[in-house]
Write a protein that holds these residues in place. Structure first.
Motif, short mmCIF file in Angstrom:
data_model
loop_
_atom_site.label_atom_id
_atom_site.label_comp_id
_atom_site.label_asym_id
_atom_site.label_seq_id
_atom_site.Cartn_x
_atom_site.Cartn_y
_atom_site.Cartn_z
N UNK A 240 -12.33 11.69 1.12
CA UNK A 240 -12.27 10.26 0.74
C UNK A 240 -12.90 10.07 -0.63
N UNK A 241 -14.04 10.71 -0.87
CA UNK A 241 -14.71 10.58 -2.17
C UNK A 241 -13.83 11.13 -3.29
N UNK A 242 -13.19 12.26 -3.04
CA UNK A 242 -12.33 12.85 -4.07
C UNK A 242 -11.11 11.99 -4.33
N UNK A 243 -10.50 11.46 -3.28
CA UNK A 243 -9.34 10.58 -3.45
C UNK A 243 -9.71 9.35 -4.27
N UNK A 244 -10.89 8.80 -4.02
CA UNK A 244 -11.34 7.60 -4.72
C UNK A 244 -11.59 7.86 -6.20
N UNK A 245 -11.83 9.12 -6.58
CA UNK A 245 -11.99 9.45 -8.00
C UNK A 245 -10.67 9.34 -8.76
N UNK A 246 -9.57 9.62 -8.07
CA UNK A 246 -8.25 9.65 -8.71
C UNK A 246 -7.44 8.40 -8.44
N UNK A 247 -7.54 7.86 -7.23
CA UNK A 247 -6.73 6.71 -6.82
C UNK A 247 -7.55 5.43 -6.87
N UNK A 248 -6.94 4.36 -7.35
CA UNK A 248 -7.61 3.05 -7.32
C UNK A 248 -7.31 2.37 -5.99
N UNK A 249 -8.23 1.53 -5.56
CA UNK A 249 -8.03 0.68 -4.39
C UNK A 249 -7.82 1.44 -3.08
N UNK A 250 -8.56 2.54 -2.88
CA UNK A 250 -8.48 3.26 -1.61
C UNK A 250 -8.99 2.32 -0.52
N UNK B 208 0.84 -1.20 0.00
CA UNK B 208 0.00 0.00 0.00
C UNK B 208 0.87 1.24 0.00
N UNK B 209 0.28 2.31 -0.45
CA UNK B 209 0.95 3.61 -0.45
C UNK B 209 0.05 4.59 0.29
N UNK B 210 0.64 5.63 0.84
CA UNK B 210 -0.12 6.65 1.57
C UNK B 210 0.14 8.00 0.93
N UNK B 211 -0.92 8.77 0.74
CA UNK B 211 -0.78 10.14 0.24
C UNK B 211 -1.52 11.09 1.18
N UNK B 212 -1.05 12.29 1.28
CA UNK B 212 -1.64 13.28 2.18
C UNK B 212 -2.47 14.28 1.39
N UNK B 213 -3.71 14.52 1.85
CA UNK B 213 -4.55 15.55 1.25
C UNK B 213 -5.15 16.42 2.35
N UNK C 245 -18.15 16.22 7.04
CA UNK C 245 -18.29 16.53 5.62
C UNK C 245 -16.92 16.65 4.96
N UNK C 246 -15.97 17.26 5.65
CA UNK C 246 -14.61 17.39 5.10
C UNK C 246 -13.98 16.01 4.87
N UNK C 247 -14.13 15.10 5.82
CA UNK C 247 -13.58 13.75 5.69
C UNK C 247 -14.25 13.01 4.54
N UNK C 248 -15.58 13.05 4.49
CA UNK C 248 -16.32 12.34 3.43
C UNK C 248 -15.96 12.90 2.05
N UNK D 264 -11.47 22.09 8.60
CA UNK D 264 -10.43 21.58 7.71
C UNK D 264 -9.81 20.33 8.31
N UNK D 265 -9.51 19.35 7.46
CA UNK D 265 -8.84 18.13 7.91
C UNK D 265 -7.67 17.83 6.98
N UNK D 266 -6.64 17.26 7.56
CA UNK D 266 -5.55 16.70 6.79
C UNK D 266 -5.69 15.19 6.91
N UNK D 267 -5.80 14.52 5.77
CA UNK D 267 -6.01 13.07 5.73
C UNK D 267 -4.79 12.36 5.16
#
Length: 68
Positions: A26-36, A5-10, A20-23, A57-60
């Protein structure tokens, strides 16, 4: 079977809530990254104006499994 696995920060900002920020993040990351496969809330912040919270604001740290 093993996997890698790899980890990226957003960072995500919402004018509604931390949830709402977390959701949204995650939804935006799943649009670009496969296998979140998960996300860790590393940091939370609020913006304040006139003594009232105006934004959340959240840092994920988003984990995703690499393709074989």
């Amino acid at each position: 079977m093993s996997s890698v696995a790899r980890v990226t920060t957003i960072t995500v900002r919402s004018e509604t809530s931390f949830e709402d920020a977390v959701a949204t993040g995650v939804a935006r990351a799943a649009q670009t990254l496969r296998n979140v496969s998960g996300a860790w809330v590393k940091e939370q912040k609020v913006e304040v104006a006139d003594g009232k919270i105006t934004a959340w604001s959240v840092t994920l740290e988003v984990s995703f499994v690499l393709d074989d």
